[in-house]
Write a protein that holds these residues in place. Sequence first.
Motif, PDB file in Angstrom:
ATOM      1  N   PHE A  56       0.839  -1.035   0.054  1.00  0.00           N
ATOM      2  CA  PHE A  56      -0.071  -0.030   0.126  1.00  0.00           C
ATOM      3  C   PHE A  56       0.733   1.267   0.039  1.00  0.00           C
ATOM      4  O   PHE A  56       2.164   1.146   0.643  1.00  0.00           O
ATOM      5  CB  PHE A  56      -0.998  -0.062   1.324  1.00  0.00           C
ATOM      6  CG  PHE A  56      -2.074  -0.950   1.246  1.00  0.00           C
ATOM      7  CD1 PHE A  56      -2.803  -1.132   0.165  1.00  0.00           C
ATOM      8  CD2 PHE A  56      -2.350  -1.564   2.366  1.00  0.00           C
ATOM      9  CE1 PHE A  56      -3.786  -1.876  -0.107  1.00  0.00           C
ATOM     10  CE2 PHE A  56      -3.447  -2.535   2.067  1.00  0.00           C
ATOM     11  CZ  PHE A  56      -4.107  -2.825   0.942  1.00  0.00           C
ATOM     12  N   ALA A 115      -0.350   1.286  12.478  1.00  0.00           N
ATOM     13  CA  ALA A 115      -1.632   0.220  12.653  1.00  0.00           C
ATOM     14  C   ALA A 115      -1.151  -0.769  13.439  1.00  0.00           C
ATOM     15  O   ALA A 115      -1.879  -1.445  14.405  1.00  0.00           O
ATOM     16  CB  ALA A 115      -2.229   0.023  11.330  1.00  0.00           C
ATOM     17  N   SER A 143      -0.274  -8.191  11.328  1.00  0.00           N
ATOM     18  CA  SER A 143       0.063  -7.364  12.755  1.00  0.00           C
ATOM     19  C   SER A 143      -0.781  -7.879  13.701  1.00  0.00           C
ATOM     20  O   SER A 143      -0.587  -7.856  14.864  1.00  0.00           O
ATOM     21  CB  SER A 143      -0.139  -5.977  12.465  1.00  0.00           C
ATOM     22  OG  SER A 143      -1.268  -5.755  11.895  1.00  0.00           O
ATOM     23  N   ASP A 183      -9.727  -2.897  11.918  1.00  0.00           N
ATOM     24  CA  ASP A 183      -8.584  -2.660  11.291  1.00  0.00           C
ATOM     25  C   ASP A 183      -8.625  -2.079  10.031  1.00  0.00           C
ATOM     26  O   ASP A 183      -9.000  -2.767   8.928  1.00  0.00           O
ATOM     27  CB  ASP A 183      -7.371  -3.839  11.193  1.00  0.00           C
ATOM     28  CG  ASP A 183      -6.275  -3.407  10.480  1.00  0.00           C
ATOM     29  OD1 ASP A 183      -5.912  -2.315  10.118  1.00  0.00           O
ATOM     30  OD2 ASP A 183      -5.440  -4.463  10.304  1.00  0.00           O
ATOM     31  N   ALA A 222      -6.697   0.103   8.340  1.00  0.00           N
ATOM     32  CA  ALA A 222      -5.372   0.572   8.022  1.00  0.00           C
ATOM     33  C   ALA A 222      -5.287   1.564   6.852  1.00  0.00           C
ATOM     34  O   ALA A 222      -5.030   2.468   6.872  1.00  0.00           O
ATOM     35  CB  ALA A 222      -4.335  -0.454   8.130  1.00  0.00           C
ATOM     36  N   HIS A 264      -1.183   7.950   7.098  1.00  0.00           N
ATOM     37  CA  HIS A 264       0.161   7.905   6.212  1.00  0.00           C
ATOM     38  C   HIS A 264       0.084   6.764   5.227  1.00  0.00           C
ATOM     39  O   HIS A 264       0.954   6.608   4.479  1.00  0.00           O
ATOM     40  CB  HIS A 264       1.302   7.421   7.282  1.00  0.00           C
ATOM     41  CG  HIS A 264       1.377   6.127   8.112  1.00  0.00           C
ATOM     42  ND1 HIS A 264       1.568   5.598   9.374  1.00  0.00           N
ATOM     43  CD2 HIS A 264       1.344   4.942   7.427  1.00  0.00           C
ATOM     44  CE1 HIS A 264       1.554   4.665   9.390  1.00  0.00           C
ATOM     45  NE2 HIS A 264       1.378   3.903   8.286  1.00  0.00           N
ATOM     46  N   LYS A 265      -1.027   6.436   5.031  1.00  0.00           N
ATOM     47  CA  LYS A 265      -0.896   5.150   3.790  1.00  0.00           C
ATOM     48  C   LYS A 265      -1.775   6.138   2.637  1.00  0.00           C
ATOM     49  O   LYS A 265      -1.393   6.250   1.698  1.00  0.00           O
ATOM     50  CB  LYS A 265      -1.814   4.019   3.964  1.00  0.00           C
ATOM     51  CG  LYS A 265      -0.964   3.035   4.916  1.00  0.00           C
ATOM     52  CD  LYS A 265      -1.795   1.547   5.088  1.00  0.00           C
ATOM     53  CE  LYS A 265      -0.733   0.450   5.497  1.00  0.00           C
ATOM     54  NZ  LYS A 265      -0.033   0.525   6.546  1.00  0.00           N
TER      55      LYS A 265
HETATM   56  C1  LIG Z   1      -4.986  -4.213   6.857  1.00  0.00           C
HETATM   57  C2  LIG Z   1      -3.366  -3.864   7.259  1.00  0.00           C
HETATM   58  N1  LIG Z   1      -3.541  -3.709   8.756  1.00  0.00           N
HETATM   59  C3  LIG Z   1      -2.334  -3.428   9.349  1.00  0.00           C
HETATM   60  C4  LIG Z   1      -1.134  -3.024   8.613  1.00  0.00           C
HETATM   61  C5  LIG Z   1       0.032  -2.520   9.143  1.00  0.00           C
HETATM   62  O1  LIG Z   1       0.267  -1.300   8.938  1.00  0.00           O
HETATM   63  P1  LIG Z   1       1.660  -0.498  10.021  1.00  0.00           P
HETATM   64  O2  LIG Z   1       2.755  -0.447   8.748  1.00  0.00           O
HETATM   65  O3  LIG Z   1       0.932   1.033  10.123  1.00  0.00           O
HETATM   66  O4  LIG Z   1       1.886  -1.201  11.158  1.00  0.00           O
HETATM   67  C6  LIG Z   1      -1.304  -2.953   7.196  1.00  0.00           C
HETATM   68  C7  LIG Z   1      -0.151  -2.654   6.201  1.00  0.00           C
HETATM   69  O5  LIG Z   1      -0.294  -2.571   5.109  1.00  0.00           O
HETATM   70  C8  LIG Z   1      -2.693  -3.370   6.642  1.00  0.00           C
HETATM   71  O6  LIG Z   1      -2.506  -3.566   5.332  1.00  0.00           O
END
Ligand SMILES: Cc1ncc(COP(=O)(O)O)c(C=O)c1O
Length: 475
Positions: free
Chosen positions: A81, A141, A183, A263, A265, A294-295
Amino acid sequence: MDSVEIFRHEAHKMVDWIADYYTGIEKYPVKAAIKPGSVYAMIPDSPPQEPEEMSRIFGDFEKIILPGITHWQSPGFFAYFPSNTSFPSLLAEILSSALGAQCMKWETSPAATELEEAVMNWLKKMTGLPDNFEGVIQDTASTSTLCAILTAREKAAAFRVNDKGAAIFPGMRVYCSSEAHSSVEKAVKISGIGRENLVKIGTDKAFRMVPSLLEEAIRMDLKNGLKPVCVVAAMGTTGSTAVDPLDKIAVICEKYKVWLHVDAAFSGSALILPEYRKMLSGIDKADSFVFNPHKWLFTNFDCSAYFVKDSESLINTFKLVPEYLKSQIPGHVNDFSNWGIQLGRRFRALKLWFVIRSFGIQGLQEKLRNHIAIAQQLKSWIENHKAFEVLAPVEFNLVCFRFHPEGVNDPAGLDRINEQLLLAVNGTGRMYITHTRLNGHYTLRMVTGQTNIGLAHVEKAWNLILEKAFLICKF
Ligand SMILES: Cc1ncc(COP(=O)(O)O)c(C=O)c1O
């Protein structure tokens, strides 16, 4: 660099460099193509004894560092992403660095805390989150989800695990879909709950969690004396941006009194578009929600917006005030270091404030709608090509697809030519895509979410994919 005039001179030069970098960004290979260890080999073993001129340091930045950088801000970047920036965000980051404020408590920079409260409220309004949610900026996230799982654990255990350790409350269970981001697994693994207590729920054809399977798993666990503490619903999975049915999941969580964390994110940014608000149905029953400006909201990494309904439980989970951090502030203030893991905090609200004001809600909406329209165009090119197929619904701006020329039908062969295709297009340096597996198939992922992307960039990338695919297998 011991005079402010030298700093002024160097800083002006650097801003010119940055402006030129953005103007000419497409001349750089999008994905760094260097050999492992080659940058390390160019850095001297020992640091310099004598001061070095900035011109020399900067020269080495261009010579040593730049070739080893993947250009995430290039409009040829379609990987993972995006981790977007924008000019207003960049300016705020410069100011934040200049202030160098460490914003752990209200009194260590009152404006940082109060701006964070204000912009989190703005985001709440912009995305349609419930009024009774309160927001805090976390780094990522991953951290936000860890905070959610730790708070869920403490709430379920009457806040005793923090004091006595996880052994006092055995048998905790967490649920997410088999498509959830890693995560979640990482958070369960390090929270003391234990990775084996993460239950992965099956998904439907569109990669969304199946609520009846969730309820069945919770019921089975309760029957076996286990303790369901948290469900993580995805609003936009990483593999295909599938949106779990929040309304149905929320009813189950309410029924069994399980913490519900959402979630979102990447895809949560789409909530600034009224046409995507239907995804929020059920959010009033959720306990926490995360999305990353930030995404896909043009705000420099790191900036993860974490919202909770019950901030008291969050604070009870994390608060610790040793003597040296005690203060005598009359009246209530928020010390955001008690809202998460880290004590020291950067001034991250400033860049969000700059971004939201500089684009305006309309400007942000226009950008997102454009990205979504471009993805639809790409999807139709793929769908209309006899040698390609789309592998997942296109909910936002991620297109999942593969090369499937006539006559190649064995799964391993298809995987192989798609991996070959990915390496071939990335090897040109003109674009960068990544992959995942959907239903076991090697799947190409292309995200049209980079800040400065236009339809012409995607058309060029699509033509390059066709050119390389034809070389692998004529169609
Ligand atoms: C659905 C989802 N959750 C969590 C994350 C983790 O994000 P972060 O890099 O902010 O921890 C991502 C990363 O692409 C994601 O796509």
